[in-house]
Design a protein around this motif. Structure first.
Motif, PDB file in Angstrom:
ATOM      1  N   ASN A 560      47.563 -27.061  -7.298  1.00  0.00           N
ATOM      2  CA  ASN A 560      48.844 -26.619  -6.760  1.00  0.00           C
ATOM      3  C   ASN A 560      48.791 -25.150  -6.344  1.00  0.00           C
ATOM      4  N   ILE A 561      48.217 -24.305  -7.193  1.00  0.00           N
ATOM      5  CA  ILE A 561      48.173 -22.868  -6.886  1.00  0.00           C
ATOM      6  C   ILE A 561      47.271 -22.603  -5.684  1.00  0.00           C
ATOM      7  N   GLY A 566      47.160 -21.722   0.656  1.00  0.00           N
ATOM      8  CA  GLY A 566      46.617 -22.250   1.908  1.00  0.00           C
ATOM      9  C   GLY A 566      45.171 -22.682   1.799  1.00  0.00           C
ATOM     10  N   GLY A 567      44.683 -22.883   0.575  1.00  0.00           N
ATOM     11  CA  GLY A 567      43.293 -23.256   0.379  1.00  0.00           C
ATOM     12  C   GLY A 567      43.110 -24.684  -0.060  1.00  0.00           C
ATOM     13  N   THR A 568      41.862 -25.018  -0.433  1.00  0.00           N
ATOM     14  CA  THR A 568      41.541 -26.374  -0.898  1.00  0.00           C
ATOM     15  C   THR A 568      40.654 -26.268  -2.142  1.00  0.00           C
ATOM     16  N   VAL A 569      40.654 -27.330  -2.931  1.00  0.00           N
ATOM     17  CA  VAL A 569      39.776 -27.403  -4.094  1.00  0.00           C
ATOM     18  C   VAL A 569      39.181 -28.800  -4.152  1.00  0.00           C
ATOM     19  N   GLU A 570      37.893 -28.875  -4.455  1.00  0.00           N
ATOM     20  CA  GLU A 570      37.194 -30.149  -4.504  1.00  0.00           C
ATOM     21  C   GLU A 570      36.321 -30.202  -5.754  1.00  0.00           C
ATOM     22  N   ALA A 571      36.100 -31.441  -6.221  1.00  0.00           N
ATOM     23  CA  ALA A 571      35.206 -31.669  -7.359  1.00  0.00           C
ATOM     24  C   ALA A 571      33.958 -32.393  -6.870  1.00  0.00           C
ATOM     25  N   HIS A 572      32.782 -31.947  -7.346  1.00  0.00           N
ATOM     26  CA  HIS A 572      31.517 -32.576  -6.968  1.00  0.00           C
ATOM     27  C   HIS A 572      30.725 -32.889  -8.233  1.00  0.00           C
ATOM     28  N   VAL A 584      36.482 -23.942  -4.772  1.00  0.00           N
ATOM     29  CA  VAL A 584      37.765 -23.486  -4.216  1.00  0.00           C
ATOM     30  C   VAL A 584      37.487 -22.724  -2.928  1.00  0.00           C
ATOM     31  N   ARG A 585      38.153 -23.117  -1.838  1.00  0.00           N
ATOM     32  CA  ARG A 585      38.071 -22.371  -0.562  1.00  0.00           C
ATOM     33  C   ARG A 585      39.436 -21.749  -0.306  1.00  0.00           C
TER      34      ARG A 585
END
Length: 725
Positions: A560-561, A566-572, A584-585
């Motif tokens: 959410n934060i 305006g960014g993105t977060v992904e799990a790999h 986190v981008r």
């Protein structure tokens, strides 16, 4: 008056004659007018022609004395008429001015003046017969002042039928001679005065026109009847006629094709044979027999192949002498509409079910948010005296319990963070998290995150590597970014066996973007978990001893934060046992408008001599806060119910009142109002103390007159600032 002889205009030698000619042959009229104008020119007279351009051209070609141009004036009939008209009628003054202007152009001449005018014909063509009569009257009045002969011409089409007889008689009455191109003759009107044959000719022409009109109307009616028959027979919509007894009398092609019958299989049989529902056709026939009309009556018709057509019927009856002769029926194939209605009904049922589920989910979500807020409040209440007691222990500097105090402080700090996360996730689900953006080096919030997660990393014996590219400027909320990275580090620490490796990296990622990664060599994630890991309260498979801990809200809060920035977060992850990486981008510039934090002020010097009233029904919280405030040099009295506080107010006359909002009987808002009333002019600053810290809670405190709204547990720094002016 009307002179009834029918001599041609050029044969009337009066110097002051007013002649009217009714015509239907333009060439013959122009030949006659040319002779009338030539008659004046031949004896040294003059000619005035007020005609349409077409007639003027024909006259010029037909004049024998066209060389007498100085004694001949041509005026355009329409343009001249426009000069005369005022409010739809010819104006006498303008009329005389135009004629005298034309006379001036003619100059001196030896003979009489012959004039031809067809302005009256134009007025009749415009439907303004009254203006035409008025213009004739103006010509007659002018003849009293100027000697001239006037030839007027009206086409017979200006009086097409008997309805124009009165206008015709008025025109004749304003002339001395009425002429036509037919053989002369005479009639007598009801007054016994002789009239010209023109009246009879007008009647004959009107009768001929009426006969022609009727004949054309009959031909048009026959054409329409044939066209209607063709249209009905070839209409795309089914049509049929049913007798009073229910027998089908006729059906068009569309009706037969829709149901699949031949003419002889359908026409001549009772309509009820083709209706699937007997009660429906009985109702239709009863309605039509009683004079009713059917509009969009649904019915089911049986086709020849055994299938059923859903149709809509429009029908009404034809009655004679109160008895039904037959009914006219329009049949529209509504099978597709029926299927569409059924599909729509199913869709509406599904939509209603969806709305019900959404309402249930919304209600459940609202209940969850309320539960989280209440849980946070209830957890903050016991935390508050613990934090305050720890501060008292620090201030006393008792070395015997130093290790135990440090353990308690670490655990309390961890518990406070859990409560803060609970409150933040409740705010996030409501969209109430606000960013306070600053511009600076991203290394600072990353260092803060490492500091926040450090105790757990050390406890688990992990090796932390930090790889941060230098000089990366970033705009955003540093506190929230530290919270994001701290949660990712804590998550890595929990899901990595003791003595594991955790790496925090940060670098530029293309133009205008930053990449922050937290990688571990822990238990990893199954492929199906990668899309679920950021869900609220999601937790992976846990061991029996629940070594990992946590509530499953940290990653939801991270997502959410990050998205607020305006960014993105992904799990790999390559799979179970292969470790994980969370990436986190963030844009270099935050999406949310930047708002600078208020500059941090240095802690104020401890103030002394304040009389402070503390009111809280949590005895431990109230007592420990009172003790801590006393340690700062203030005179403090603690009360556990509103009644006791009100009873002591006038005696104590507090400078500051710290009031718990959730008091029994009287809440803190009402208690604050009553305290101010009791203290009158004595100034007393009100401080709200609550486990609820939403913006709405703070706004309500401000509206109730509270100077500050403190959320439990309050920190030592907040306690020190309580007495700040």
């Amino acid at each position: 008056m009307l002179i009834h002889d029918d001599a041609a205009p050029q044969e009337n030698h009066e110097d002051n004659a007013h002649i009217v000619r009714f015509y239907d042959d333009d060439a013959l009229l122009m030949e006659e007018v040319a002779g009338f104008i030539d008659a004046a020119l031949s004896i040294g007279g003059a000619g005035l022609v007020i005609a349409t351009p077409e007639h003027a051209q024909a006259l010029r070609a037909g004049l024998k004395h066209g060389d007498a141009a100085a004694r001949l004036v041509f005026l355009d009939a329409r343009a001249t008429l426009e000069r005369l008209m005022v409010a739809g009628q010819p104006d006498e003054g303008r009329f005389k001015a135009v004629i005298r202007e034309a006379q001036a152009r003619l100059g001196q001449h030896a003979g009489t003046l012959h004039a031809f005018g067809e302005m009256v014909a134009l007025l009749c063509a415009d439907g303004n017969y009254s203006a035409a009569i008025r213009l004739e009257q103006l010509w007659n009045a002018l003849s009293e002042e100027v000697r001239f002969s006037l030839f007027c011409a009206y086409p017979w089409q200006a009086f097409p039928n008997a309805e124009f007889a009165a206008q015709f008689d008025q025109v004749c009455a304003e002339h001395q001679h009425a002429c036509s191109h037919n053989p002369a003759g005479a009639l007598h009107d009801v007054m016994g005065q002789p009239l010209h044959l023109a009246r009879l000719e007008r009647k004959a022409m009107a009768l001929d026109a009426e006969v022609a009109r009727r004949q054309e109307a009959e031909r048009a009616l026959q054409r329409r009847e044939q066209e209607l028959a063709d249209f009905v027979e070839n209409a795309a919509e089914g049509l049929h006629r049913v007798g009073a007894d229910g027998t089908i009398l006729w059906a068009n092609k569309a009706e037969l094709q829709m149901l699949g019958y031949r003419w002889e299989e359908y026409v001549g049989r009772h309509i009820a044979e083709f209706h699937v529902d007997a009660d429906v056709i009985d109702g239709i026939l009863a309605t039509l027999c009683s004079g009713g009309t059917l509009i969009d009556q649904p019915a089911r018709l049986r086709c020849k192949d055994g299938s059923v057509k859903h149709v809509l019927i429009h029908s009404n009856g034809c009655f004679e002498d109160g008895k039904l002769r037959y009914t006219r029926c329009f049949t529209r194939d509504a099978t597709e509409r029926h299927q569409r209605d059924e599909a729509l009904a199913r869709l509406e049922r599904a939509s209603a079910e969806r709305e019900r589920l959404i309402e249930e989910l919304t209600s459940a979500n609202r209940t969850k948010d309320e539960f989280l807020a209440m849980l946070g409040h209830e957890l903050r209440n016991p935390l508050s005296p613990i934090v305050t007691a720890l501060q008292l222990m620090r201030m006393r500097a008792e070395p015997s319990a130093l290790r135990e105090r440090e353990i308690i402080e670490r655990q309390v700090e961890h518990l406070v963070r859990l409560v803060d996360d609970l409150m933040d996730v409740a705010r996030a689900t409501r969209g109430q998290i606000e960013l306070k953006s600053e511009r600076g080096d991203i290394a600072a919030p990353l260092a803060k995150a490492v500091e926040m997660a450090g105790p757990l990393l050390e406890q688990r014996g992990h090796h932390l590597s930090v790889e941060v590219e230098q000089g990366m400027e970033w705009e955003g909320d540093p506190t929230r970014l530290a919270q994001v990275v701290s949660n990712l580090l804590t998550n890595a620490a929990r899901y990595t066996d003791n003595g594991g490796a955790v790496t925090l990296s940060a670098r530029r990622d293309g133009a205008g973007w930053l990449r922050i990664g937290v990688r571990d060599n822990g238990i990893g994630l199954a492929p199906e978990m990668l899309s679920q890991v950021f869900g609220l309260f999601f937790q992976g498979k846990r061991s029996v001893d629940r070594v990992e801990g946590g509530l499953g809200i940290g990653l939801a809060l991270v997502k959410n934060i990050v998205e607020l920035h305006g960014g993105t977060v992904e799990a790999h992850s390559a799979g179970p046992g292969c470790g994980s990486e969370f990436v986190v981008r963030l844009p270099v510039h935050a999406v949310a408008p930047a708002s600078a934090d208020e500059p941090a002020a240095a802690p104020p010097a401890p103030a002394t001599g304040r009389r402070i009233m503390v009111v809280d029904d949590n005895v431990d919280a109230a007592e420990t806060l009172g003790m801590l405030l006393g340690a700062y040099g203030h005179a403090v009295e603690v009360f556990h119910d509103p009644a006791s506080a009100l009873g002591a107010a006038t005696r104590m006359r507090p400078d500051i009142a710290v009031l718990d909002i959730g008091l029994p009987v009287l809440d803190g808002y009402e208690l604050g109002t009553r305290l101010r009333a009791l203290l009158g002019e004595h100034p007393c600053r009100l401080i709200a103390l609550s486990g609820y810290g939403q913006d709405a809670d703070k706004a309500r405190s401000e509206a109730a007159g509270f100077e500050r709204h403190l959320v439990k547990p309050i920190t030592p720094d907040q306690v020190a600032r309580l007495a700040e002016d």
